[in-house]
Scaffold this motif. Structure first.
Motif, mmCIF file in Angstrom:
data_model
loop_
_atom_site.group_PDB
_atom_site.id
_atom_site.type_symbol
_atom_site.label_atom_id
_atom_site.label_comp_id
_atom_site.label_asym_id
_atom_site.label_seq_id
_atom_site.Cartn_x
_atom_site.Cartn_y
_atom_site.Cartn_z
ATOM 1 N N PHE A 1 -61.216 27.316 -9.583
ATOM 2 C CA PHE A 1 -62.470 26.629 -9.252
ATOM 3 C C PHE A 1 -63.197 27.232 -8.044
ATOM 4 N N PHE B 1 -62.030 19.298 -4.387
ATOM 5 C CA PHE B 1 -61.531 20.678 -4.365
ATOM 6 C C PHE B 1 -60.610 20.888 -3.169
ATOM 7 N N THR C 1 -57.276 18.730 -5.761
ATOM 8 C CA THR C 1 -57.939 19.630 -6.719
ATOM 9 C C THR C 1 -57.805 19.157 -8.169
ATOM 10 N N LEU D 1 -69.446 21.897 -13.809
ATOM 11 C CA LEU D 1 -68.007 22.191 -13.828
ATOM 12 C C LEU D 1 -67.400 22.172 -15.232
ATOM 13 N N ALA E 1 -65.778 25.319 -16.711
ATOM 14 C CA ALA E 1 -64.565 25.700 -15.973
ATOM 15 C C ALA E 1 -63.429 24.711 -16.230
ATOM 16 N N ALA F 1 -59.639 25.693 -17.489
ATOM 17 C CA ALA F 1 -58.738 25.594 -16.324
ATOM 18 C C ALA F 1 -57.280 25.761 -16.747
#
Ligand code: HAM
Length: 435
Positions: free
Chosen positions: A186, A201, A205, A216, A219, A223
């Motif tokens: 991230f 974050f 996280t 986001l 991502a 992840a």
């Protein structure tokens, strides 16, 4: 002159008849099934010290960060209306030294929870959970016992199409390597993150994985998944859970993205999600009817002994919505409705109704009296199965003429003569076929 009306608080519902019967149906099944599984009921207060939820659910979570009903009481202590039941149960478990007297404890609870959430179908600010918590076993058998309890419960209340989603979050030895990988993943996006996401974050996280932020989403999909980082012990435990579930015939889907929105979980996490085979779910995004998992560190972190635990909570509002849409819960109705006349035998008619009720029969009448056809309308409104007028003739003959109220529209009238002496036996038979 009547004053202005006052509405209920937004997001908090009144539960009224006849729908309340669906609630009672669910609670009835829960009490007997949970009891047979060895779970005993607890009732904890609606409010707790705020710190309890901050330290258990986690400071950087939506629940604690945004959704709690928190206020200062008159002694200036920060108090929170419980947003969930796991932390209060653990608090009670520790406070009463339960671990000192029994090595294994299984509890269940039901009651209102409070979260200041954005409202949508199946998402309320006061909602009801039915939860269970088991303390004292690290064994996969304990995880599977609580999952099996959920699966059987859904079967018994008659909710089809709930799918078990399963994941493992590993334990303390899994986390550091995973968090490092997640942070690296991230990191390039920190610039475009909101303040909330930046805080997550930095401090928590994993919470980014359930962020709704547009920037986001791509991502989040790519992840790293914690399941790929499991240490040996957690991996073996998760294998055991899956093996035993398979042995019990409980189907599941591995869900690598299932991290849950509360911080206390370790190892197994699961959700039951309503996924009708045909078409859209009537619950939309609120299709998660149950969430739970293992939390081996929480009791110790809240000042108690080292006691592993695992549990779940179901959202009863959602279950009731589902059951009502399936119309599968029968509504109760009187077996017999007694019509009365404005004469000297009315007292006898009323006395008969009360006596029959007190003996266990569901018998109704209209305490307003009035015209017999109006009373009959009332009988059909309450869906009575049979109707009998009790007047002078019936009183003298000691016999009721009982009409079937549930005939098809054009069917011929069905009337039975039942003597007062035979009434109980007749009601016994009739009540089996009518409620
Ligand atoms: P949770 O996932 O936050 O977990 O909530 C459990 C269930 O409560 C959800 O799956 C949903 O059905 C219902 N629920 C949550 N929020 C709402 C809402 N605003 N309106 C209606 N229903 C809602 C827990 O609370 C954990 N304490 C579960 C647990 C017990 N884990 C271990 N032991």
């Amino acid at each position: 002159m009547s004053g202005p009306k006052i509405a209920g608080v937004k997001g908090m519902n009144d539960l009224l008849p006849p729908q309340i019967e669906t609630w009672q149906f669910i609670e009835g099944i829960a009490r007997s099934l949970f009891g047979r599984y060895g779970f005993a009921e607890i009732r904890t207060p609606i409010v707790e010290h705020t710190e309890l939820f901050v330290r258990s659910v986690g400071e950087v979570t939506d629940i604690v960060g945004k959704e709690m009903y928190t206020f200062n009481d008159k002694g200036d202590r920060s108090i929170t209306m419980r947003p969930e039941g796991t932390a209060p149960a653990a608090r009670a478990y520790i406070e009463h030294g339960v671990a000192n007297t029994e090595p294994l404890t299984r509890w269940f609870y039901t009651g209102p929870m409070f979260r200041y959430e954005r409202m949508q179908t199946g998402r309320y600010r006061q909602f009801y959970q039915l939860g269970a918590e088991a303390y004292g076993s690290l064994d996969a058998a304990q995880d599977v016992e609580v999952i099996s309890l959920c699966a059987e419960f859904f079967k018994q209340v008659g909710v089809p199409d709930v799918v078990l989603h399963l994941n493992s979050l590993g334990d303390a030895s899994t986390r550091p390597a995973y968090l490092e990988a997640l942070k690296a993943h991230f990191a390039p996006l920190v610039e475009v993150m909101s303040a909330d996401a930046k805080l997550a974050f930095e401090r928590n996280t994993m919470r980014l994985l359930d962020s709704k932020e547009e920037a986001l989403q791509a991502a989040i999909k790519t992840a790293p998944a914690i399941i790929d980082f499991l240490d040996e012990g957690s991996k073996k435990h998760f294998d055991d859970v899956q093996r035993l579930l398979t042995k019990l015939g409980i189907g599941f889907e591995l869900d690598r993205r299932l991290v849950r929105g509360l911080d206390y979980y370790t190892r197994t996490t699961f959700e039951f999600i309503y996924q009708p085979k045909s078409g859209e779910s009537s619950l939309g995004r609120a299709g998660t009817v149950c969430g739970g998992g293992r939390y081996d560190r929480l009791v110790h972190e809240l000042g108690g002994p080292e006691k592993p635990a695992v549990g779940f909570a179901m959202g009863l509002d959602r279950l009731v919505m589902l059951l009502d849409s399936l119309k599968s819960v029968p509504r109760s109705a009187p077996t017999l409705f007694v019509g009365t006349f404005d004469g000297p035998e009315r007292d006898d008619a009323i006395a008969l109704v009360m006596a029959l009720r007190n003996e266990g029969f569901h018998v109704d009448f209209d305490p307003r009296g009035g015209k017999l056809n109006k009373q009959k309308e009332r009988a059909s409104k309450v869906n009575a199965a049979w109707f009998a007028a009790y007047g002078d003739a019936e009183h003298k003959a000691r016999t009721l003429k009982i009409d079937n109220m549930r005939l098809a529209k054009d069917a011929p009238r069905e009337q039975l003569d039942v003597s007062f002496d035979a009434l109980r036996a007749w009601l016994n038979g009739a009540s089996k076929g009518s409620s």
